[in-house]
Scaffold this active site. Sequence first.
Site, PDB file in Angstrom:
ATOM      1  CG  HIS A 461     -60.159 -10.766  79.764  1.00 14.62           C
ATOM      2  ND1 HIS A 461     -60.067 -11.949  80.450  1.00 14.62           N
ATOM      3  CD2 HIS A 461     -59.250  -9.938  80.334  1.00 14.62           C
ATOM      4  CE1 HIS A 461     -59.138 -11.842  81.397  1.00 14.62           C
ATOM      5  NE2 HIS A 461     -58.626 -10.622  81.340  1.00 14.62           N
ATOM      6  CD  GLU A 462     -58.107  -6.555  78.956  1.00 12.53           C
ATOM      7  OE1 GLU A 462     -58.172  -5.905  80.018  1.00 12.53           O
ATOM      8  OE2 GLU A 462     -57.340  -7.542  78.826  1.00 12.53           O
ATOM      9  CG  HIS A 465     -59.974  -6.605  83.884  1.00 11.86           C
ATOM     10  ND1 HIS A 465     -59.808  -7.226  85.103  1.00 11.86           N
ATOM     11  CD2 HIS A 465     -59.218  -7.322  82.998  1.00 11.86           C
ATOM     12  CE1 HIS A 465     -58.986  -8.264  84.952  1.00 11.86           C
ATOM     13  NE2 HIS A 465     -58.623  -8.345  83.683  1.00 11.86           N
TER      14      HIS A 465
END
Length: 670
Positions: A461-462, A465
């Site tokens: 997820h990170e 980003h």
Amino acid sequence: MTNPLLSDWNTPFELAPFDAISDEDFAPALDEALAANEAEIAAIAGNDAAPTFANTIEALEAAGDALDKVLSVFFTVAGADSNPKREELQREFSPKLSAHFSEISSNKALFRRVAELWEKRDDLDLADEQARVLMLTHRGFVRSGAALEGAEEARMKEIKSRLASLGTEFTQNLLADEREWFMELAEADLEGLPQFAVDAARSAGEEKGAKGPVVTLSRSIITPFLQFSPRRDLREKAYAAWAARGANGGKTDNRAIAAEILTLREERAKLLGYDNFAAYKLETEMAKTPDKVRELLMAVWGPAKAQAEADAEVLTAMMRADGVNGTLEPWDWRYYAEKRRKAEHDLDEAALKPYLQLERMIEAAFSCANRLFGLEFKPLDLPLYHPDCRAWEVTREGKHIAVFIGDYFARGSKRSGAWCSAMRSQAKFPEEQRPVVINVCNFAKGDPALLSYDDARTLFHEFGHALHQMLSDVTYESVSGTSVARDFVELPSQLYEHWLEVPSVLQEFATHAETGAPMPKAMLDKVLEAANFDQGFQTVEYVASALVDLEFHDGAAPADPMARQEEILTGLGMPHAIGMRHATPHFAHVFSGDGYSSGYYSYMWSEVMDADAFEAFEEAGDAFDAAQAKALEENILSTGGSRDAAELYVAFRGRLPGVEALLKGRGLAA
Ligand SMILES: [Zn+2]
């Protein structure tokens, strides 16, 4: 001697010289940077020349360099490696910064220049991105009230300050209620609780000065208790206290505060010329209008409710088999759902863990980025702010793209959770500037470090980003990377989680720490299945909250929010055994501040998009389809906020997202 935060950084990749910076440097550097920025703003606002895009908008884009440098270092270490001195600095900086930025947004002379350009926008011969930056700058000023004069301006000031203190009061009342209540447990009452829950109850008991273990209203204690305790009477008592947070009467009651907040928000929106607060809030979002949000939530509501009702029947039958008569209640749901989960999907976390090594999962995230976007990662040896941090140079076909920093391990000095931030954002104006991006997580250290499946998802997820920052390819920093609408910003991150679930990725990278064997197929299937469990319940409790948030702000503010909440839930046919995920008196997302007011829907909005976007790869028959990857980079990962979010999505997918992929993903499709 020059302050190392403000000097030129003649370091590899112009990275902050962490080894030369000490905590004593922050306060003087901030003061100097703020003063420099004030002077820059004063010069732009006071320019004698008629406003042009270059001397006003571009000048604003170029301003604040020193401030960016100081704040990027300070917020990085304050979040990921704090100490008492840094905490004190944070308390000192926060009012200074908010005063500084509100000074800029209420600068009349500056606003007049921006407004003049806005009036003439069609004659300025601007490129698309320039036109967008002008629109965003102008809109930002208008939305903060810069166009108001006289009594209206004064009233706006009053409303803002009253809303800020009501938000703080709401939060403090909620914390007080959560701290106040606890329920003592006898040793026999611990029956059925797993060891981690017993340990948590005991240490909570010590903390409260009780004679033995206790249940508190902390989510990490009450949720396992509701899930595992066979004592229906105690579950009911605990649930009642949990549901009553912020609505206990007396001085910590939040109901009147919520009503006042809603009324003031409506007045604020009307002063700014909007029909209501939801219209004001959603203007800047991909959704744009309350109707669009309602349409999406209702499309999910029907199937979720049907699933929840079917599940309620199964759980009721389990309860009957347990010898309990009567109706399935909200304090029963988690308990019987847990029993059902164990029977149907038991996934042995302990057996799974050795397959998820941190090192291998980092490799997996990099490998997917290589196959999709051609990125390569080379470890760098640089002084960073903590010995656990690692850095890589990211290149493509030999060309420098970014520096990526991973700070993966939990420690006392790091705040909880996981996040991605850019120490430097990509931009081409006033000169080419390549990003420096950090992922911060809270994984347990070990040799080798092993992750849970949730941890591995967080890592992906990170990293999603991070890709949004690293692949950014815009001219102006204010629209770079993740500077996009709130309901769009989680698309790249949530979308990237899907590549962790690609079976060939897990097969290659989820290898046993000792034997090196790939994860067995049966375990892999269980992992993927378990993610869908009890989605009827989870979707219903979430969507009910999101709809109440929306209806509160769309139209006239309700005089009695609790009555309005009841009316909305009745209208929806809320299942009896499911409560709202956050009811009004403790709905901190909506009432503690403005961040998620009329915006709680955005979690689901993003999920709809990530499911729909990944389906593009599935339809192409290959999770690494080159044409889709190229379209994703060109239309979403490289474009930041330089174009409208809905337009970007349509450019990628050929149409707006539909809810079908989400319903399928959550196991809710008919
Ligand atoms: Zn995120």
